[in-house]
Scaffold this motif. Structure first.
Motif, PDB file in Angstrom:
ATOM      1  N   ILE A 197      30.365 -33.405  -0.966  1.00  0.00           N
ATOM      2  CA  ILE A 197      30.664 -32.091  -1.580  1.00  0.00           C
ATOM      3  C   ILE A 197      29.660 -31.819  -2.704  1.00  0.00           C
ATOM      4  N   ALA A 198      29.397 -32.848  -3.502  1.00  0.00           N
ATOM      5  CA  ALA A 198      28.441 -32.685  -4.609  1.00  0.00           C
ATOM      6  C   ALA A 198      27.049 -32.328  -4.074  1.00  0.00           C
ATOM      7  N   ILE A 199      26.656 -32.985  -2.997  1.00  0.00           N
ATOM      8  CA  ILE A 199      25.333 -32.697  -2.396  1.00  0.00           C
ATOM      9  C   ILE A 199      25.290 -31.251  -1.902  1.00  0.00           C
ATOM     10  N   GLN A 200      26.360 -30.863  -1.215  1.00  0.00           N
ATOM     11  CA  GLN A 200      26.391 -29.500  -0.679  1.00  0.00           C
ATOM     12  C   GLN A 200      26.492 -28.467  -1.813  1.00  0.00           C
ATOM     13  N   LEU A 201      27.217 -28.829  -2.868  1.00  0.00           N
ATOM     14  CA  LEU A 201      27.263 -27.931  -4.037  1.00  0.00           C
ATOM     15  C   LEU A 201      25.858 -27.710  -4.592  1.00  0.00           C
ATOM     16  N   PHE A 202      25.133 -28.818  -4.717  1.00  0.00           N
ATOM     17  CA  PHE A 202      23.761 -28.720  -5.216  1.00  0.00           C
ATOM     18  C   PHE A 202      22.909 -27.861  -4.277  1.00  0.00           C
ATOM     19  N   ASN A 203      23.034 -28.136  -2.966  1.00  0.00           N
ATOM     20  CA  ASN A 203      22.247 -27.370  -1.985  1.00  0.00           C
ATOM     21  C   ASN A 203      22.549 -25.868  -2.075  1.00  0.00           C
ATOM     22  N   VAL A 204      23.847 -25.566  -2.074  1.00  0.00           N
ATOM     23  CA  VAL A 204      24.242 -24.140  -2.099  1.00  0.00           C
ATOM     24  C   VAL A 204      23.820 -23.499  -3.426  1.00  0.00           C
ATOM     25  N   ALA A 205      23.949 -24.243  -4.514  1.00  0.00           N
ATOM     26  CA  ALA A 205      23.557 -23.689  -5.819  1.00  0.00           C
ATOM     27  C   ALA A 205      22.057 -23.392  -5.846  1.00  0.00           C
ATOM     28  N   VAL A 206      21.273 -24.356  -5.344  1.00  0.00           N
ATOM     29  CA  VAL A 206      19.814 -24.139  -5.303  1.00  0.00           C
ATOM     30  C   VAL A 206      19.490 -22.927  -4.432  1.00  0.00           C
ATOM     31  N   LEU A 207      20.115 -22.874  -3.269  1.00  0.00           N
ATOM     32  CA  LEU A 207      19.860 -21.749  -2.348  1.00  0.00           C
ATOM     33  C   LEU A 207      20.274 -20.421  -2.990  1.00  0.00           C
ATOM     34  N   THR A 208      21.440 -20.447  -3.635  1.00  0.00           N
ATOM     35  CA  THR A 208      21.935 -19.206  -4.260  1.00  0.00           C
ATOM     36  C   THR A 208      20.965 -18.722  -5.343  1.00  0.00           C
ATOM     37  N   VAL A 209      20.571 -19.633  -6.216  1.00  0.00           N
ATOM     38  CA  VAL A 209      19.642 -19.241  -7.297  1.00  0.00           C
ATOM     39  C   VAL A 209      18.325 -18.740  -6.702  1.00  0.00           C
ATOM     40  N   ALA A 210      17.825 -19.470  -5.701  1.00  0.00           N
ATOM     41  CA  ALA A 210      16.545 -19.076  -5.097  1.00  0.00           C
ATOM     42  C   ALA A 210      16.652 -17.714  -4.433  1.00  0.00           C
ATOM     43  N   LEU A 211      17.733 -17.506  -3.690  1.00  0.00           N
ATOM     44  CA  LEU A 211      17.879 -16.214  -2.997  1.00  0.00           C
ATOM     45  C   LEU A 211      18.056 -15.068  -3.998  1.00  0.00           C
ATOM     46  N   ILE A 212      18.790 -15.354  -5.065  1.00  0.00           N
ATOM     47  CA  ILE A 212      18.993 -14.291  -6.065  1.00  0.00           C
ATOM     48  C   ILE A 212      17.666 -13.901  -6.693  1.00  0.00           C
ATOM     49  N   PHE A 213      16.881 -14.905  -7.092  1.00  0.00           N
ATOM     50  CA  PHE A 213      15.648 -14.576  -7.823  1.00  0.00           C
ATOM     51  C   PHE A 213      14.472 -14.221  -6.922  1.00  0.00           C
ATOM     52  N   LEU A 214      14.510 -14.710  -5.680  1.00  0.00           N
ATOM     53  CA  LEU A 214      13.397 -14.383  -4.785  1.00  0.00           C
ATOM     54  C   LEU A 214      13.653 -13.117  -3.978  1.00  0.00           C
ATOM     55  N   LEU A 215      14.901 -12.867  -3.663  1.00  0.00           N
ATOM     56  CA  LEU A 215      15.185 -11.774  -2.743  1.00  0.00           C
ATOM     57  C   LEU A 215      16.073 -10.685  -3.349  1.00  0.00           C
ATOM     58  N   TYR A 216      17.275 -11.089  -3.769  1.00  0.00           N
ATOM     59  CA  TYR A 216      18.273 -10.090  -4.137  1.00  0.00           C
ATOM     60  C   TYR A 216      17.833  -9.223  -5.329  1.00  0.00           C
ATOM     61  N   LYS A 217      17.479  -9.908  -6.425  1.00  0.00           N
ATOM     62  CA  LYS A 217      17.129  -9.138  -7.632  1.00  0.00           C
ATOM     63  C   LYS A 217      15.851  -8.310  -7.463  1.00  0.00           C
ATOM     64  N   PRO A 218      14.769  -8.896  -6.910  1.00  0.00           N
ATOM     65  CA  PRO A 218      13.572  -8.058  -6.724  1.00  0.00           C
ATOM     66  C   PRO A 218      13.813  -6.845  -5.833  1.00  0.00           C
ATOM     67  N   VAL A 219      14.579  -7.058  -4.759  1.00  0.00           N
ATOM     68  CA  VAL A 219      14.843  -5.920  -3.855  1.00  0.00           C
ATOM     69  C   VAL A 219      15.695  -4.880  -4.572  1.00  0.00           C
ATOM     70  N   ARG A 220      16.667  -5.354  -5.326  1.00  0.00           N
ATOM     71  CA  ARG A 220      17.519  -4.408  -6.071  1.00  0.00           C
ATOM     72  C   ARG A 220      16.717  -3.660  -7.128  1.00  0.00           C
ATOM     73  N   LYS A 221      15.799  -4.390  -7.754  1.00  0.00           N
ATOM     74  CA  LYS A 221      14.936  -3.747  -8.756  1.00  0.00           C
ATOM     75  C   LYS A 221      14.067  -2.678  -8.081  1.00  0.00           C
ATOM     76  N   PHE A 222      13.525  -3.060  -6.920  1.00  0.00           N
ATOM     77  CA  PHE A 222      12.717  -2.098  -6.161  1.00  0.00           C
ATOM     78  C   PHE A 222      13.543  -0.862  -5.797  1.00  0.00           C
ATOM     79  N   LEU A 223      14.780  -1.121  -5.332  1.00  0.00           N
ATOM     80  CA  LEU A 223      15.651  -0.004  -4.948  1.00  0.00           C
ATOM     81  C   LEU A 223      15.992   0.874  -6.151  1.00  0.00           C
ATOM     82  N   ALA A 224      16.259   0.201  -7.285  1.00  0.00           N
ATOM     83  CA  ALA A 224      16.603   0.968  -8.492  1.00  0.00           C
ATOM     84  C   ALA A 224      15.422   1.816  -8.951  1.00  0.00           C
ATOM     85  N   GLU A 225      14.216   1.216  -8.884  1.00  0.00           N
ATOM     86  CA  GLU A 225      13.011   1.975  -9.287  1.00  0.00           C
ATOM     87  C   GLU A 225      12.779   3.157  -8.346  1.00  0.00           C
TER      88      GLU A 225
END
Lengths: 194, 228
Positions: free
Chosen positions: A26-54
């Protein structure tokens, strides 16, 4: 042990194990999901949202600009319409004024022509009157002369030159003194002369 | 028939405990790798995104916009920040569920993965509750009467458990049923008949379970974050 696991010296896998290894996994998967979540948020979600907002902001600004341009165009149109309406009324006013002035001038010209015609008419009347008087005088003179000639022939046999002159003078003075007495005076003198 | 999560190697040792690298870890890393590659591609392509979206840009924009709007409509404007977290979790669950289509063991067919996801939601529920309700949050466990505290506590703890077991059970069930059907069919028929089962257990149930997990998580966070 499975065939592959046994070959590698690994224990068999499990479908569900509620033991300590589950917590580590569970701890390993928590780490994996956390890393993926942070990466997806900063690489994909936020930039795309910023682009959309602009882009949304840009579109909003362009819409605002377009709205402002439209408002300005409408305002200008309104002004032009007012101007055109003003020009129309000014044109009508000018036309009215011109028509009025033309009518006034026409009336004036008519009045002047009428007055001139009256002057000419009255002058012609006066000339006609004068002419008539002249003709009357001429006619009188001719009548007198004819009368004189007739009387001269008549009295040539019974009256001398002095008596003729007197008679003529008397007749002329009678004519110039009053028309009504002419007949009576003439008849009187004529009677006397006879 | 063996439906177990096979060990592929040793991952690390802690004391006398050995943690093995299993199929779930492999599938998880493959899924993570795919999603991260996609994210990097989007990040690199983003400067070239045009004002009028089309093709790939359209898909990316739609995914982000849908999840953002969904988070706003489900949780409210103030919780818009959760949209990114649940965009990632939803993507991970969906791709994990679909990984069975290419022969991988879905990471969500392992309780460790779904429990991790449930714990993340549990943590977000508690953080949201404390942040929004402050001192009132702890008091909410004693409502309507203090005697209800054990029930409220169990109810709260059951949320991540139910989320984890629902997803795990559904995906493991699909894996087992599809695996059994493959074993039952002769080799010649394995290319066509299981497609219907894949369409249901992997594509339909996979999307449905990802959606259910996301919606329930958002709803739980919203419930606990609203002041009574």
């Amino acid at each position: 042990m499975g065939a592959a696991g046994a070959a590698a010296g690994l224990p068999d896998g499990v479908i569900l194990s509620l033991d300590k290894s589950l917590l580590y996994n569970i701890a390993i998967q928590l780490f994996n999901v956390a890393v993926l979540t942070v990466a997806l948020i900063f690489l994909l979600y936020k930039p795309v949202r910023k682009f959309l907002a602009e882009r949304r902001q840009t579109i909003r600004a362009e819409l605002e600009e377009a709205r402002a341009i439209r408002d300005e165009a409408l305002e200008q149109k309104e002004q032009y319409e007012k101007l055109i309406a003003g020009i129309e009324s000014e044109r009508e006013e000018i036309l009215r004024q011109t028509h009025k002035r033309a009518m006034e001038k026409s009336d004036q010209m008519l009045f002047d022509a009428r007055r001139e015609a009256e002057v000419i008419y009255s002058r012609a009347q006066a000339e006609l009157e004068l002419e008539r008087e002249n003709l009357n005088d001429e006619m009188k003179r001719q009548i007198i002369e004819i009368s004189h000639m007739m009387a001269g022939r008549f009295v040539q046999v019974s009256m001398d030159r002095a008596a003729q002159d007197r008679f003529i003078e008397h007749a002329l003075s009678e004519w110039s003194g009053g028309g009504n007495d002419d007949g009576e005076g003439g008849e009187g003198e004529g009677g006397d002369g006879r | 028939m063996d439906f177990s999560n096979k060990n592929l190697g040793v991952l690390f040792r802690i004391g006398d405990e050995t943690i093995y690298f299993n199929q779930t870890h492999l599938s998880t890393w493959i899924v993570m790798g795919m999603l991260l590659i996609l994210a990097v591609i989007v990040r690199l392509a983003l400067p070239r995104f045009s004002a009028v979206p089309r093709g790939f840009q359209n898909v990316v924009e739609a995914l982000v916009e849908v999840m953002s709007n969904f988070a706003k409509s489900t949780m409210g404007e103030r919780f818009e920040g959760y949209g990114g977290i649940y965009f990632s979790i939803f993507s991970f669950i969906l791709v994990s569920n679909y990984s069975g289509l290419v022969g991988l063991r879905p990471p969500t067919a392992d309780l460790a993965t779904t429990a991790a996801l449930g714990l993340i939601t549990f943590a977000l529920i508690q953080i949201g509750g404390v942040r929004e309700q402050r001192g009132q949050y702890l008091k909410s466990f004693f409502k309507p009467y203090p005697i209800f505290f054990p029930i409220n506590l169990v109810g709260e703890l059951s949320k991540p458990v139910s989320l984890a077991f629902r997803l795990f059970g559904n995906m493991l069930g699909g894996v087992i049923i599809v695996g059994l059907v493959y074993q039952m069919l002769p080799l010649a028929l394995r290319f066509l008949l299981p497609d219907v089962l894949h369409a249901y257990f992997d594509i339909f149930a996979g999307a449905l379970q990802a959606f259910i997990f996301t919606v329930l998580s958002m709803t739980f966070i919203r419930q606990k974050s609203v002041t009574d």
